[in-house]
Design an enzyme around this catalytic site. Structure first.
Site, PDB file in Angstrom:
ATOM      1  N   SER A  58      11.271 -11.178 -42.409  1.00 42.68           N
ATOM      2  CA  SER A  58      12.246 -10.169 -42.838  1.00 42.68           C
ATOM      3  C   SER A  58      11.841  -8.725 -42.567  1.00 42.68           C
ATOM      4  CB  SER A  58      12.489 -10.295 -44.333  1.00 42.68           C
ATOM      5  OG  SER A  58      13.441 -11.283 -44.559  1.00 42.68           O
ATOM      6  N   LYS A  83      13.970  -6.944 -40.274  1.00 40.59           N
ATOM      7  CA  LYS A  83      15.301  -6.484 -40.695  1.00 40.59           C
ATOM      8  C   LYS A  83      15.389  -4.955 -40.730  1.00 40.59           C
ATOM      9  CE  LYS A  83      16.246 -10.683 -43.281  1.00 40.59           C
ATOM     10  NZ  LYS A  83      16.147 -11.391 -44.557  1.00 40.59           N
ATOM     11  N   TYR A 108      20.042 -13.818 -35.577  1.00 42.11           N
ATOM     12  CA  TYR A 108      19.299 -13.620 -36.829  1.00 42.11           C
ATOM     13  C   TYR A 108      18.004 -14.449 -36.850  1.00 42.11           C
ATOM     14  CZ  TYR A 108      18.044 -13.976 -41.731  1.00 42.11           C
ATOM     15  OH  TYR A 108      17.333 -13.962 -42.904  1.00 42.11           O
ATOM     16  N   TYR A 154      13.191  -7.486 -52.282  1.00 35.36           N
ATOM     17  CA  TYR A 154      14.160  -8.340 -52.983  1.00 35.36           C
ATOM     18  C   TYR A 154      14.199  -7.983 -54.471  1.00 35.36           C
ATOM     19  CZ  TYR A 154      12.760 -10.663 -48.711  1.00 35.36           C
ATOM     20  OH  TYR A 154      12.428 -10.919 -47.425  1.00 35.36           O
ATOM     21  N   VAL A 166       8.596 -13.406 -45.521  1.00 35.79           N
ATOM     22  CA  VAL A 166       8.046 -14.657 -46.056  1.00 35.79           C
ATOM     23  C   VAL A 166       6.898 -15.232 -45.206  1.00 35.79           C
ATOM     24  CG1 VAL A 166      10.087 -15.337 -47.391  1.00 35.79           C
ATOM     25  CG2 VAL A 166       9.872 -16.085 -45.019  1.00 35.79           C
TER      26      VAL A 166
END
Ligand code: GLU
Length: 304
Positions: free
Chosen positions: A63, A66, A188, A240, A258
């Site tokens: 992530s 991102k 993605y 998060y 992760v």
């Protein structure tokens, strides 16, 4: 400041306690990583490098990528971007579905899975060869032509990506995904499969510590204003439902993945990347967070 000395001191302190985190296995390829790996690399905006441990070994940045897709989409789409994705912390897990239903298909922010899927959709709309052009962008800001996707990880994600498929379908039903679902998901999964070393990761994020300018090439990657906003989103949404805790303990804008990586920046000073694959219950590297907490405590510098 002699960061190398500080790194060794913190590592000695951390080795005294057992890391109870668990390596992510929901993407089976990630489960094959040696849990004891640990690396740190800090790059200053004056081109000084400090590192410790497995800092030159590639890992899946997941992530963390991102942020880079957000930067490119923000460049291409401008402020219109915020009509399709919010800038509020989610307070829910990275792959949560229920909030998305409640918010009528508009993700709370671009750094949770749903938000990154909308960003992927925007990039697919703008770019002719989305995967090639995106990786070319990452290579250009990192100054490293060897950075690449990992097809093995992307494939592994595809096999178990049911929640991401659910998120993209839900958003499509609300009209917030414009392209073919499989094309968006493929982009993605590849985005999340990018591999870097801690050294490459800290170098790649240095422009966000330098107000949007790549300190290696002096080229502007994004405007000062956009760089401010991307950092603000990392600060409030980069971890998060643990974003508040990271701010509280570490006090730097950052982003986790992760794969066990974390990158954080101190504006005008440095970018630091840490990698330790064991994750806490929120999906963030447990040793990585602890390390950065002790680092900003020890150096007595954060953004606060
Ligand atoms: N590829 C992962 C997923 O979609 C990214 C999650 C993360 O790093 O937080 O589930």
């Amino acid at each position: 400041m002699n960061y190398n000395k500080i790194f060794s001191k913190i590592n000695r302190a951390l080795n005294k306690t057992e890391d109870l985190g668990k390596v992510a296995t929901y993407i089976s390829e990630l489960g094959n990583v040696d849990p004891s790996k640990f690396g740190v690399h800090l790059t200053t905006i004056n081109h000084q490098h400090y590192q410790f441990g497995d800092a030159e070994e590639k890992f899946s940045i997941q992530s963390i990528a991102k942020v880079l897709s957000l930067v490119l989409a923000y460049k291409l789409e401008g402020e219109k971007l915020w009509e399709r994705v919010g800038v509020e912390p989610s307070g829910t897990s990275f792959n949560s579905l229920f909030q998305l239903e409640f918010n009528l298909g508009i993700p709370r922010n671009p750094l949770i899975n749903s938000g990154a899927l909308v960003i992927s959709d925007i990039l697919v709309s703008h770019l002719k060869n989305p995967k090639d052009e995106f990786i070319a962008f990452v290579r250009s800001i990192s100054g490293n032509p060897n950075i690449d996707y990992c097809p093995r990880i992307a494939e592994s994600e595809k096999l178990t990506g049911h929640r991401n498929a659910a998120l993209v379908n839900l958003m499509k039903s609300f009209g917030n995904i414009k392209n073919d679902i499989d094309v968006v998901l493929d982009f993605y999964f590849n985005l999340c499969s990018i591999e870097m070393t801690c050294k490459e990761l800290s170098g790649t994020f240095l422009f966000l510590a330098a107000y949007g300018v790549n300190p290696y090439t002096n080229e502007r990657v994004i405007s000062i204003s956009k760089s401010k906003r991307v950092n603000a989103i990392m600060q409030t949404c980069g971890f998060y439902d643990e974003a508040g805790e990271f701010s509280f303990k570490v006090g730097l804008p950052g982003k986790s993945g992760v794969g066990g990586g974390i990158v954080a920046i101190l504006p005008h000073k440095y970018s630091i990347a840490v990698w330790s694959p064991r994750l806490n219950k929120k999906g963030n590297s447990s040793k990585g967070i602890k390390f950065l907490e002790l680092f900003t405590t020890e150096t007595e510098i954060s953004i606060f």
